[in-house]
Design an enzyme around this catalytic site. Structure first.
Site, PDB file in Angstrom:
ATOM      1  N   ASN A  42      -4.396 -16.431  45.136  1.00 49.29           N
ATOM      2  CA  ASN A  42      -5.664 -16.220  43.811  1.00 49.29           C
ATOM      3  C   ASN A  42      -4.877 -16.593  42.612  1.00 49.29           C
ATOM      4  O   ASN A  42      -5.678 -17.231  41.698  1.00 49.29           O
ATOM      5  CB  ASN A  42      -5.994 -14.876  43.673  1.00 49.29           C
ATOM      6  CG  ASN A  42      -7.248 -14.399  44.664  1.00 49.29           C
ATOM      7  OD1 ASN A  42      -7.996 -15.096  44.533  1.00 49.29           O
ATOM      8  ND2 ASN A  42      -7.104 -13.446  45.576  1.00 49.29           N
ATOM      9  N   ARG A 102       6.691   6.902  40.556  1.00 51.02           N
ATOM     10  CA  ARG A 102       5.683   5.732  40.004  1.00 51.02           C
ATOM     11  C   ARG A 102       5.367   5.686  38.643  1.00 51.02           C
ATOM     12  O   ARG A 102       5.358   4.442  38.266  1.00 51.02           O
ATOM     13  CB  ARG A 102       4.374   5.894  40.683  1.00 51.02           C
ATOM     14  CG  ARG A 102       3.327   4.890  40.931  1.00 51.02           C
ATOM     15  CD  ARG A 102       2.222   5.268  41.695  1.00 51.02           C
ATOM     16  NE  ARG A 102       2.383   5.725  43.198  1.00 51.02           N
ATOM     17  CZ  ARG A 102       2.602   4.794  44.058  1.00 51.02           C
ATOM     18  NH1 ARG A 102       2.383   3.309  43.778  1.00 51.02           N
ATOM     19  NH2 ARG A 102       3.142   4.926  45.199  1.00 51.02           N
ATOM     20  N   MET A 157       0.567  -5.349  45.510  1.00 47.23           N
ATOM     21  CA  MET A 157       0.259  -4.106  46.414  1.00 47.23           C
ATOM     22  C   MET A 157       1.104  -2.979  46.046  1.00 47.23           C
ATOM     23  O   MET A 157       1.995  -2.225  46.540  1.00 47.23           O
ATOM     24  CB  MET A 157       1.085  -4.937  47.446  1.00 47.23           C
ATOM     25  CG  MET A 157       0.316  -6.029  48.212  1.00 47.23           C
ATOM     26  SD  MET A 157      -1.428  -6.230  48.404  1.00 47.23           S
ATOM     27  CE  MET A 157      -1.455  -4.750  49.986  1.00 47.23           C
ATOM     28  N   ASN A 169      -9.432  -6.048  39.182  1.00 52.99           N
ATOM     29  CA  ASN A 169      -8.713  -5.877  40.615  1.00 52.99           C
ATOM     30  C   ASN A 169      -9.636  -6.906  41.430  1.00 52.99           C
ATOM     31  O   ASN A 169     -10.940  -6.568  41.357  1.00 52.99           O
ATOM     32  CB  ASN A 169      -8.422  -4.733  41.120  1.00 52.99           C
ATOM     33  CG  ASN A 169      -7.806  -4.990  42.525  1.00 52.99           C
ATOM     34  OD1 ASN A 169      -6.784  -5.624  42.506  1.00 52.99           O
ATOM     35  ND2 ASN A 169      -8.233  -4.082  43.347  1.00 52.99           N
ATOM     36  N   HIS A 223     -10.643  -7.007  45.697  1.00 48.68           N
ATOM     37  CA  HIS A 223     -10.522  -6.340  46.825  1.00 48.68           C
ATOM     38  C   HIS A 223     -11.353  -7.037  47.907  1.00 48.68           C
ATOM     39  O   HIS A 223     -12.455  -7.485  47.871  1.00 48.68           O
ATOM     40  CB  HIS A 223     -11.049  -5.043  46.582  1.00 48.68           C
ATOM     41  CG  HIS A 223     -10.595  -4.194  47.794  1.00 48.68           C
ATOM     42  ND1 HIS A 223      -9.381  -3.634  48.262  1.00 48.68           N
ATOM     43  CD2 HIS A 223     -11.455  -3.776  48.800  1.00 48.68           C
ATOM     44  CE1 HIS A 223      -9.582  -2.919  49.161  1.00 48.68           C
ATOM     45  NE2 HIS A 223     -10.731  -2.975  49.459  1.00 48.68           N
ATOM     46  N   SER A 276     -14.824  -8.248  46.432  1.00 46.54           N
ATOM     47  CA  SER A 276     -15.299  -7.527  45.486  1.00 46.54           C
ATOM     48  C   SER A 276     -14.309  -7.635  44.084  1.00 46.54           C
ATOM     49  O   SER A 276     -13.090  -7.650  44.406  1.00 46.54           O
ATOM     50  CB  SER A 276     -15.525  -5.909  45.611  1.00 46.54           C
ATOM     51  OG  SER A 276     -16.635  -5.837  46.587  1.00 46.54           O
ATOM     52  N   THR A 294      -9.999   1.821  37.641  1.00 43.85           N
ATOM     53  CA  THR A 294      -9.967   3.353  37.141  1.00 43.85           C
ATOM     54  C   THR A 294      -8.979   4.005  37.911  1.00 43.85           C
ATOM     55  O   THR A 294      -8.197   3.421  38.940  1.00 43.85           O
ATOM     56  CB  THR A 294     -11.188   3.873  37.165  1.00 43.85           C
ATOM     57  OG1 THR A 294     -11.575   3.796  38.628  1.00 43.85           O
ATOM     58  CG2 THR A 294     -12.365   3.140  36.498  1.00 43.85           C
ATOM     59  N   GLU A 301      -9.383   5.711  40.121  1.00 46.75           N
ATOM     60  CA  GLU A 301      -9.844   5.982  41.692  1.00 46.75           C
ATOM     61  C   GLU A 301      -9.606   4.830  42.495  1.00 46.75           C
ATOM     62  O   GLU A 301     -10.022   3.779  41.969  1.00 46.75           O
ATOM     63  CB  GLU A 301     -11.252   6.385  41.675  1.00 46.75           C
ATOM     64  CG  GLU A 301     -12.076   6.624  42.887  1.00 46.75           C
ATOM     65  CD  GLU A 301     -13.331   6.918  43.149  1.00 46.75           C
ATOM     66  OE1 GLU A 301     -13.958   7.020  44.093  1.00 46.75           O
ATOM     67  OE2 GLU A 301     -14.024   6.731  41.892  1.00 46.75           O
ATOM     68  N   LEU A 302      -8.851   4.997  43.383  1.00 45.44           N
ATOM     69  CA  LEU A 302      -8.471   3.580  44.162  1.00 45.44           C
ATOM     70  C   LEU A 302      -9.448   2.950  44.617  1.00 45.44           C
ATOM     71  O   LEU A 302     -10.493   3.322  45.506  1.00 45.44           O
ATOM     72  CB  LEU A 302      -7.608   4.350  45.600  1.00 45.44           C
ATOM     73  CG  LEU A 302      -7.177   3.137  46.231  1.00 45.44           C
ATOM     74  CD1 LEU A 302      -6.049   2.025  45.522  1.00 45.44           C
ATOM     75  CD2 LEU A 302      -6.445   3.645  47.402  1.00 45.44           C
ATOM     76  N   ASP A 303      -9.411   1.480  44.211  1.00 42.92           N
ATOM     77  CA  ASP A 303     -10.708   0.771  44.643  1.00 42.92           C
ATOM     78  C   ASP A 303     -11.935   1.243  44.309  1.00 42.92           C
ATOM     79  O   ASP A 303     -12.921   1.066  44.900  1.00 42.92           O
ATOM     80  CB  ASP A 303     -10.538   0.368  46.439  1.00 42.92           C
ATOM     81  CG  ASP A 303      -9.120  -0.420  46.468  1.00 42.92           C
ATOM     82  OD1 ASP A 303      -8.657  -1.016  45.487  1.00 42.92           O
ATOM     83  OD2 ASP A 303      -8.825  -0.293  47.759  1.00 42.92           O
ATOM     84  N   GLN A 361     -10.871 -15.302  51.622  1.00 42.38           N
ATOM     85  CA  GLN A 361     -10.181 -15.703  50.561  1.00 42.38           C
ATOM     86  C   GLN A 361     -10.790 -16.934  49.706  1.00 42.38           C
ATOM     87  O   GLN A 361     -10.748 -17.013  48.640  1.00 42.38           O
ATOM     88  CB  GLN A 361      -8.978 -16.453  51.153  1.00 42.38           C
ATOM     89  CG  GLN A 361      -7.771 -15.286  51.141  1.00 42.38           C
ATOM     90  CD  GLN A 361      -6.350 -15.935  51.415  1.00 42.38           C
ATOM     91  OE1 GLN A 361      -6.230 -16.975  51.638  1.00 42.38           O
ATOM     92  NE2 GLN A 361      -5.310 -14.859  50.979  1.00 42.38           N
ATOM     93  N   GLU A 418     -12.890 -15.522  47.401  1.00 36.11           N
ATOM     94  CA  GLU A 418     -12.045 -14.959  46.337  1.00 36.11           C
ATOM     95  C   GLU A 418     -11.664 -15.976  45.222  1.00 36.11           C
ATOM     96  O   GLU A 418     -11.683 -15.811  43.922  1.00 36.11           O
ATOM     97  CB  GLU A 418     -10.829 -14.436  46.831  1.00 36.11           C
ATOM     98  CG  GLU A 418     -10.998 -13.038  47.685  1.00 36.11           C
ATOM     99  CD  GLU A 418      -9.642 -12.237  48.104  1.00 36.11           C
ATOM    100  OE1 GLU A 418      -8.627 -13.084  47.859  1.00 36.11           O
ATOM    101  OE2 GLU A 418      -9.745 -11.591  48.823  1.00 36.11           O
TER     102      GLU A 418
END
Length: 213
Positions: A15, A66, A91, A108, A110, A137, A142, A144-146, A172, A175
């Site tokens: 990407n 983290r 990742m 992001n 996905h 997408s 945010t 909240e994951l994905d 891909q 994308e």
């Protein structure tokens, strides 16, 4: 002033290549200020270096938490003054430290039609479910994951003979069309995240975002 991107990767950077190609061909008016990876051997770093784009790395294993790694990323990226931080195969799950710092500027991509198949192994999960449609997408990130507000989606039909590999390759391709288009909206100050949701040209996008046909 030219819109500045920081692109975060962990792997081959396909990407990233699509973004660089769109910039080279004149369809994306941005400056790629830096390409960052948490893996020093990520192949995408070499793509960036060959294009004369600054690169930077930090190993997440060198940090006890983290949050400390994410703060180190912020400290590293700050001098590059990115207008948009682009997750392109990065990742790592980001902590609230990073997400809040770049709120409204963090995007992001996905490989599924969110909210379906958050997380990993999206192509296998779509095939196992017998889905007739799959895709990718792009969303604002945010905590909240994905789960952040959708900007755009690019659906494809699932073929009866599709495998994980063939489905992945076709997603891909979508994308690589969709990401530069969305980033050009950002570069033109057409796209923003507000308390009223995602706005394109000052108008709210539908819940599923713009659909690339």
């Amino acid at each position: 002033m030219t819109h500045r991107l920081a692109v975060l990767i962990s792997g081959s950077g396909t990407n990233l290549q699509a973004i660089m190609d769109a910039r080279e061909h004149g369809s994306l008016d941005v400056e790629i200020a830096v390409v960052f990876s948490n893996r020093a051997n990520a192949a995408g770093l070499e793509r960036a270096s060959q294009a004369g784009i600054p690169t930077a790395t930090l190993d997440h294993r060198d940090y006890p938490s983290r949050e400390e790694f994410d703060q180190a990323m912020i400290d590293l990226l700050t001098p590059y003054a990115p207008d948009t931080v682009v997750l392109a195969g990065f990742m790592r799950i980001l902590s609230s430290v990073f997400v809040r710092h770049y709120a409204g500027r963090l995007i992001n991509i996905h490989p599924s039609l969110l909210p379906k198949y958050r997380g990993l192994n999206t192509h296998a999960r779509a095939l196992e479910a017998g889905d007739s449609e799959h895709g990718c997408s792009i969303h604002f990130v945010t905590e909240e994951l994905d789960g952040g507000p959708l900007i755009a989606q690019a659906p494809i039909s699932v073929q009866t003979n599709d495998t994980v590999d063939s489905l992945s390759k076709r997603v891909q391709q979508r994308e690589h069309r969709l990401y530069p288009q969305v980033l050009q909206w950002r570069a033109q100050n057409r796209l923003e995240l507000t308390y009223n949701g995602v706005l394109l040209d000052g108008k709210p996008l539908p819940t599923q975002g713009y659909i690339l046909t």
